[in-house]
Scaffold this motif. Structure first.
Motif, PDB file in Angstrom:
ATOM      1  N   ASP A  64     -14.525  26.208 -28.848  1.00 52.09           N
ATOM      2  CA  ASP A  64     -14.378  25.029 -27.988  1.00 52.09           C
ATOM      3  C   ASP A  64     -13.429  25.418 -26.854  1.00 52.09           C
ATOM      4  N   ARG A  65     -14.011  25.686 -25.693  1.00 46.06           N
ATOM      5  CA  ARG A  65     -13.246  26.224 -24.567  1.00 46.06           C
ATOM      6  C   ARG A  65     -12.144  25.276 -24.095  1.00 46.06           C
ATOM      7  N   ALA A  66     -12.402  23.978 -24.176  1.00 42.87           N
ATOM      8  CA  ALA A  66     -11.390  23.002 -23.745  1.00 42.87           C
ATOM      9  C   ALA A  66     -10.183  23.031 -24.685  1.00 42.87           C
ATOM     10  N   LYS A  67     -10.455  23.089 -25.984  1.00 43.30           N
ATOM     11  CA  LYS A  67      -9.356  23.162 -26.970  1.00 43.30           C
ATOM     12  C   LYS A  67      -8.558  24.450 -26.769  1.00 43.30           C
ATOM     13  N   LEU A  68      -9.282  25.548 -26.570  1.00 47.11           N
ATOM     14  CA  LEU A  68      -8.633  26.845 -26.388  1.00 47.11           C
ATOM     15  C   LEU A  68      -7.770  26.844 -25.122  1.00 47.11           C
ATOM     16  N   ALA A  69      -8.315  26.303 -24.034  1.00 46.74           N
ATOM     17  CA  ALA A  69      -7.566  26.236 -22.763  1.00 46.74           C
ATOM     18  C   ALA A  69      -6.288  25.422 -22.930  1.00 46.74           C
ATOM     19  N   SER A  70      -6.370  24.304 -23.668  1.00 47.44           N
ATOM     20  CA  SER A  70      -5.180  23.458 -23.833  1.00 47.44           C
ATOM     21  C   SER A  70      -4.067  24.195 -24.585  1.00 47.44           C
ATOM     22  N   ILE A  71      -4.446  25.171 -25.397  1.00 42.79           N
ATOM     23  CA  ILE A  71      -3.443  25.969 -26.122  1.00 42.79           C
ATOM     24  C   ILE A  71      -2.910  27.105 -25.249  1.00 42.79           C
ATOM     25  N   VAL A  72      -3.823  27.900 -24.685  1.00 40.95           N
ATOM     26  CA  VAL A  72      -3.385  29.137 -24.010  1.00 40.95           C
ATOM     27  C   VAL A  72      -2.736  28.914 -22.649  1.00 40.95           C
ATOM     28  N   PHE A  73      -3.091  27.840 -21.956  1.00 40.38           N
ATOM     29  CA  PHE A  73      -2.493  27.657 -20.632  1.00 40.38           C
ATOM     30  C   PHE A  73      -1.140  26.959 -20.679  1.00 40.38           C
ATOM     31  N   ASN A  74      -0.691  26.609 -21.892  1.00 42.01           N
ATOM     32  CA  ASN A  74       0.641  26.028 -22.046  1.00 42.01           C
ATOM     33  C   ASN A  74       1.624  26.986 -22.709  1.00 42.01           C
ATOM     34  N   LYS A  75       1.094  28.071 -23.300  1.00 45.88           N
ATOM     35  CA  LYS A  75       1.952  29.033 -23.989  1.00 45.88           C
ATOM     36  C   LYS A  75       1.554  30.441 -23.589  1.00 45.88           C
ATOM     37  N   ALA A  76       2.443  31.128 -22.874  1.00 42.92           N
ATOM     38  CA  ALA A  76       2.169  32.479 -22.378  1.00 42.92           C
ATOM     39  C   ALA A  76       1.801  33.444 -23.497  1.00 42.92           C
ATOM     40  N   GLU A  77       2.487  33.338 -24.651  1.00 38.30           N
ATOM     41  CA  GLU A  77       2.207  34.288 -25.741  1.00 38.30           C
ATOM     42  C   GLU A  77       0.824  34.070 -26.339  1.00 38.30           C
ATOM     43  N   LYS A  78       0.350  32.813 -26.327  1.00 42.40           N
ATOM     44  CA  LYS A  78      -0.996  32.514 -26.837  1.00 42.40           C
ATOM     45  C   LYS A  78      -2.056  33.039 -25.869  1.00 42.40           C
ATOM     46  N   LEU A  79      -1.781  32.929 -24.575  1.00 44.72           N
ATOM     47  CA  LEU A  79      -2.700  33.460 -23.557  1.00 44.72           C
ATOM     48  C   LEU A  79      -2.799  34.980 -23.704  1.00 44.72           C
ATOM     49  N   GLU A  80      -1.656  35.607 -23.924  1.00 48.95           N
ATOM     50  CA  GLU A  80      -1.618  37.064 -24.105  1.00 48.95           C
ATOM     51  C   GLU A  80      -2.430  37.473 -25.342  1.00 48.95           C
ATOM     52  N   GLU A  81      -2.310  36.675 -26.388  1.00 44.59           N
ATOM     53  CA  GLU A  81      -3.051  36.934 -27.633  1.00 44.59           C
ATOM     54  C   GLU A  81      -4.560  36.860 -27.390  1.00 44.59           C
ATOM     55  N   LEU A  82      -4.978  35.841 -26.641  1.00 46.44           N
ATOM     56  CA  LEU A  82      -6.402  35.690 -26.316  1.00 46.44           C
ATOM     57  C   LEU A  82      -6.875  36.861 -25.446  1.00 46.44           C
ATOM     58  N   ASN A  83      -6.067  37.218 -24.447  1.00 46.94           N
ATOM     59  CA  ASN A  83      -6.428  38.322 -23.556  1.00 46.94           C
ATOM     60  C   ASN A  83      -6.603  39.631 -24.326  1.00 46.94           C
ATOM     61  N   LYS A  84      -5.800  39.832 -25.369  1.00 49.77           N
ATOM     62  CA  LYS A  84      -5.905  41.057 -26.176  1.00 49.77           C
ATOM     63  C   LYS A  84      -7.221  41.110 -26.954  1.00 49.77           C
ATOM     64  N   ILE A  85      -7.833  39.958 -27.165  1.00 50.54           N
ATOM     65  CA  ILE A  85      -9.136  39.910 -27.837  1.00 50.54           C
ATOM     66  C   ILE A  85     -10.259  40.096 -26.810  1.00 50.54           C
ATOM     67  N   ILE A  86     -10.166  39.368 -25.709  1.00 50.35           N
ATOM     68  CA  ILE A  86     -11.267  39.320 -24.731  1.00 50.35           C
ATOM     69  C   ILE A  86     -11.330  40.555 -23.827  1.00 50.35           C
ATOM     70  N   HIS A  87     -10.177  40.982 -23.302  1.00 51.59           N
ATOM     71  CA  HIS A  87     -10.213  42.044 -22.274  1.00 51.59           C
ATOM     72  C   HIS A  87     -10.762  43.387 -22.728  1.00 51.59           C
ATOM     73  N   PRO A  88     -10.443  43.862 -23.929  1.00 51.88           N
ATOM     74  CA  PRO A  88     -11.071  45.121 -24.357  1.00 51.88           C
ATOM     75  C   PRO A  88     -12.608  45.008 -24.433  1.00 51.88           C
ATOM     76  N   ALA A  89     -13.097  43.829 -24.866  1.00 50.82           N
ATOM     77  CA  ALA A  89     -14.544  43.612 -24.961  1.00 50.82           C
ATOM     78  C   ALA A  89     -15.179  43.612 -23.567  1.00 50.82           C
ATOM     79  N   VAL A  90     -14.502  42.991 -22.613  1.00 46.71           N
ATOM     80  CA  VAL A  90     -15.011  42.954 -21.229  1.00 46.71           C
ATOM     81  C   VAL A  90     -14.987  44.367 -20.631  1.00 46.71           C
ATOM     82  N   GLN A  91     -13.908  45.110 -20.894  1.00 45.28           N
ATOM     83  CA  GLN A  91     -13.792  46.494 -20.389  1.00 45.28           C
ATOM     84  C   GLN A  91     -14.950  47.356 -20.882  1.00 45.28           C
ATOM     85  N   LYS A  92     -15.238  47.240 -22.167  1.00 43.76           N
ATOM     86  CA  LYS A  92     -16.328  48.018 -22.779  1.00 43.76           C
ATOM     87  C   LYS A  92     -17.667  47.632 -22.150  1.00 43.76           C
TER      88      LYS A  92
END
Length: 194
Positions: A64-92
């Motif tokens: 649920d992108r809206a739920k996820l956005a409400s979490i990650v855009f309010n907490k830098a460490e949560k955004l970083e956690e999400l980026n660590k999942i998504i960015h390697p996949a996008v790079q590949k």
């Protein structure tokens, strides 16, 4: 060897509009945000996001992108956690995409957080799209039907234009479409010589 031209800009700057202008000139363009959205529908990513953020992040077994956005855009460490999942996949995914475009002089890689993720280091040149903050907010509210505060949260999680411009080879000021089109054409003339 195919050169990689990074294209970035803050939310609402109009980088996707600029990316489409390059596409209209026949330049292959990889839009990282669109690919990330597709990858977030894969079972592998869904499982990793669920593990990191809990079952409540899912609706009908999808993120649920809206739920996820409400979490990650309010907490830098949560955004970083999400980026660590998504960015390697996008790079590949980008590396595989690039293999199919190895006969052209250059490709454009459009990514909202190119600098924030260190992605600019893999680029031969970087283009940053800028626009006044009020205009950016207005565009995002219209596009996403969101409110000013949520747009500001997202802006505050990105580097400032000033910081990006310092590390960029080209800057496009995207206020007037006609002028933006001219700037894209001027940049293409330079890129065609590299």
């Amino acid at each position: 060897m195919t050169k990689i031209i990074g294209l970035t800009g803050g939310i609402g700057s109009g980088k996707t509009t600029v990316a489409r202008m390059f596409m209209a000139h026949g330049i292959p363009v990889y839009i990282a945000d669109e690919e990330a959205k597709k990858l977030m529908e894969s079972d592998v990513i869904i499982k990793k996001v669920e593990k990191a953020f809990g079952k409540e992040i899912l609706t009908n077994q999808k993120i649920d992108r809206a739920k996820l956005a409400s979490i990650v855009f309010n907490k830098a460490e949560k955004l970083e956690e999400l980026n660590k999942i998504i960015h390697p996949a996008v790079q590949k995914h980008f590396k595989n995409w690039l293999k199919n475009h190895n006969t052209v002089p250059f490709v454009i890689k459009e990514a909202a957080i190119l600098f924030e993720t260190g992605g600019h280091k893999q680029c031969d040149k970087v283009i940053t799209v800028v626009a006044p903050q009020l205009l950016r907010i207005e565009r995002v509210i219209l596009r996403d039907k969101s409110d000013k505060n949520s747009v500001l949260d997202r802006i505050n999680n990105q580097w400032t234009d000033e910081k990006k411009v310092l590390l960029s080879d080209f800057v496009i000021e995207n206020i007037d479409l006609e002028k933006t089109t001219t700037q894209v054409s001027d940049i293409l003339k330079v890129l065609n010589k590299i």
